[in-house]
Design an enzyme around this catalytic site. Structure first.
Site, PDB file in Angstrom:
ATOM      1  N   ASN A  87       0.845  -1.195   0.000  1.00  0.00           N
ATOM      2  CA  ASN A  87       0.000   0.000   0.000  1.00  0.00           C
ATOM      3  C   ASN A  87       0.877   1.240   0.000  1.00  0.00           C
ATOM      4  O   ASN A  87       1.882   1.295   0.715  1.00  0.00           O
ATOM      5  CB  ASN A  87      -0.907  -0.004   1.237  1.00  0.00           C
ATOM      6  CG  ASN A  87      -1.929  -1.122   1.193  1.00  0.00           C
ATOM      7  OD1 ASN A  87      -2.496  -1.407   0.139  1.00  0.00           O
ATOM      8  ND2 ASN A  87      -2.160  -1.771   2.328  1.00  0.00           N
ATOM      9  N   HIS A 100       6.499  -1.810   3.597  1.00  0.00           N
ATOM     10  CA  HIS A 100       6.274  -3.219   3.942  1.00  0.00           C
ATOM     11  C   HIS A 100       5.525  -3.932   2.838  1.00  0.00           C
ATOM     12  O   HIS A 100       4.647  -3.382   2.198  1.00  0.00           O
ATOM     13  CB  HIS A 100       5.521  -3.361   5.265  1.00  0.00           C
ATOM     14  CG  HIS A 100       4.281  -2.524   5.371  1.00  0.00           C
ATOM     15  ND1 HIS A 100       4.317  -1.178   5.644  1.00  0.00           N
ATOM     16  CD2 HIS A 100       2.970  -2.842   5.245  1.00  0.00           C
ATOM     17  CE1 HIS A 100       3.082  -0.707   5.681  1.00  0.00           C
ATOM     18  NE2 HIS A 100       2.242  -1.694   5.434  1.00  0.00           N
ATOM     19  N   HIS A 102       2.936  -6.918   2.257  1.00  0.00           N
ATOM     20  CA  HIS A 102       2.025  -7.877   2.880  1.00  0.00           C
ATOM     21  C   HIS A 102       2.142  -9.163   2.065  1.00  0.00           C
ATOM     22  O   HIS A 102       2.002  -9.131   0.828  1.00  0.00           O
ATOM     23  CB  HIS A 102       0.573  -7.405   2.786  1.00  0.00           C
ATOM     24  CG  HIS A 102       0.260  -6.139   3.526  1.00  0.00           C
ATOM     25  ND1 HIS A 102      -0.387  -6.147   4.746  1.00  0.00           N
ATOM     26  CD2 HIS A 102       0.477  -4.838   3.221  1.00  0.00           C
ATOM     27  CE1 HIS A 102      -0.562  -4.891   5.156  1.00  0.00           C
ATOM     28  NE2 HIS A 102      -0.043  -4.075   4.248  1.00  0.00           N
TER      29      HIS A 102
HETATM   30  P1  5GP Z   1      -0.689  -0.817   5.869  1.00  0.00           P
HETATM   31  O1  5GP Z   1      -2.134  -0.473   6.053  1.00  0.00           O
HETATM   32  O2  5GP Z   1       0.193   0.317   6.315  1.00  0.00           O
HETATM   33  O3  5GP Z   1      -0.347  -1.304   4.508  1.00  0.00           O
HETATM   34  O4  5GP Z   1      -0.422  -2.046   6.811  1.00  0.00           O
HETATM   35  C1  5GP Z   1      -0.039  -1.945   8.132  1.00  0.00           C
HETATM   36  C2  5GP Z   1      -0.230  -3.297   8.746  1.00  0.00           C
HETATM   37  O5  5GP Z   1       0.442  -3.335   9.988  1.00  0.00           O
HETATM   38  C3  5GP Z   1      -1.704  -3.657   9.022  1.00  0.00           C
HETATM   39  O6  5GP Z   1      -2.043  -4.844   8.332  1.00  0.00           O
HETATM   40  C4  5GP Z   1      -1.745  -3.828  10.541  1.00  0.00           C
HETATM   41  O7  5GP Z   1      -2.604  -4.867  10.961  1.00  0.00           O
HETATM   42  C5  5GP Z   1      -0.293  -4.099  10.896  1.00  0.00           C
HETATM   43  N1  5GP Z   1       0.105  -3.652  12.207  1.00  0.00           N
HETATM   44  C6  5GP Z   1      -0.180  -2.464  12.792  1.00  0.00           C
HETATM   45  N2  5GP Z   1       0.378  -2.382  14.001  1.00  0.00           N
HETATM   46  C7  5GP Z   1       1.044  -3.554  14.197  1.00  0.00           C
HETATM   47  C8  5GP Z   1       1.832  -4.063  15.277  1.00  0.00           C
HETATM   48  O8  5GP Z   1       2.059  -3.432  16.303  1.00  0.00           O
HETATM   49  N3  5GP Z   1       2.352  -5.309  15.133  1.00  0.00           N
HETATM   50  C9  5GP Z   1       2.129  -6.051  13.992  1.00  0.00           C
HETATM   51  N4  5GP Z   1       2.679  -7.261  13.950  1.00  0.00           N
HETATM   52  N5  5GP Z   1       1.413  -5.590  12.954  1.00  0.00           N
HETATM   53  C10 5GP Z   1       0.872  -4.352  13.065  1.00  0.00           C
END
Ligand code: 5GP
Ligand code: ZN
Length: 114
Positions: A87, A100, A102
């Site tokens: 994203n 990151h 996924h």
């Molecule tokens: P984004 O929306 O930025 O692409 O994804 C961020 C991801 O980080 C989300 O899927 C969310 O669930 C995950 N996430 C957020 N905070 C934490 C955390 O403290 N630990 C872990 N393991 N994942 C997290």
């Protein structure tokens, strides 16, 4: 980056279920999984988004995909395929501004994505 959540994962300042780690990347389980397998793969270097990658990061960007393949190959639930999502910024729903990948799998994925 002091306040960055994923830098804190890299520096072991917050707990994470680490799946794979080497000098360049860390992979760990997403805290809010969207599929039976939901792994986040990050560079140890703080890069905010895809748009912040530079020529200097060419090897790093390639390495992320090689590491994703290596991790996926070792997880049986991903044998039939998986999805990699990155994203970028608000419209894509990026919540953590440390680059990151996924890695999602263990179920049939839908297309188009939501
Ligand atoms: P984004 O929306 O930025 O692409 O994804 C961020 C991801 O980080 C989300 O899927 C969310 O669930 C995950 N996430 C957020 N905070 C934490 C955390 O403290 N630990 C872990 N393991 N994942 C997290
Ligand atoms: Zn960071």
């Amino acid at each position: 980056m002091e306040k960055c959540l994923f830098c804190k994962v890299v520096n072991k300042q917050i707990p994470a279920k680490i799946i794979y780690e080497d000098d360049i990347v860390v992979a760990f389980e997403d805290i809010n999984p969207q599929a039976p397998v939901h792994i986040l793969l990050i560079p140890k270097k703080h890069v905010e988004t895809v748009l912040d990658l530079t020529e200097e990061d060419k090897d790093l960007a390639g390495y992320l995909f090689l590491a994703a393949g290596k991790i996926a190959r070792d997880i049986e639930a991903l044998n039939d395929g998986f999805r990699i999502v990155v994203n970028c910024k608000e419209n894509a729903g990026q919540a953590v501004f440390h680059l990151h990948l996924h890695i999602l799998g263990g179920r049939r994925m839908q297309w188009p994505p939501g």
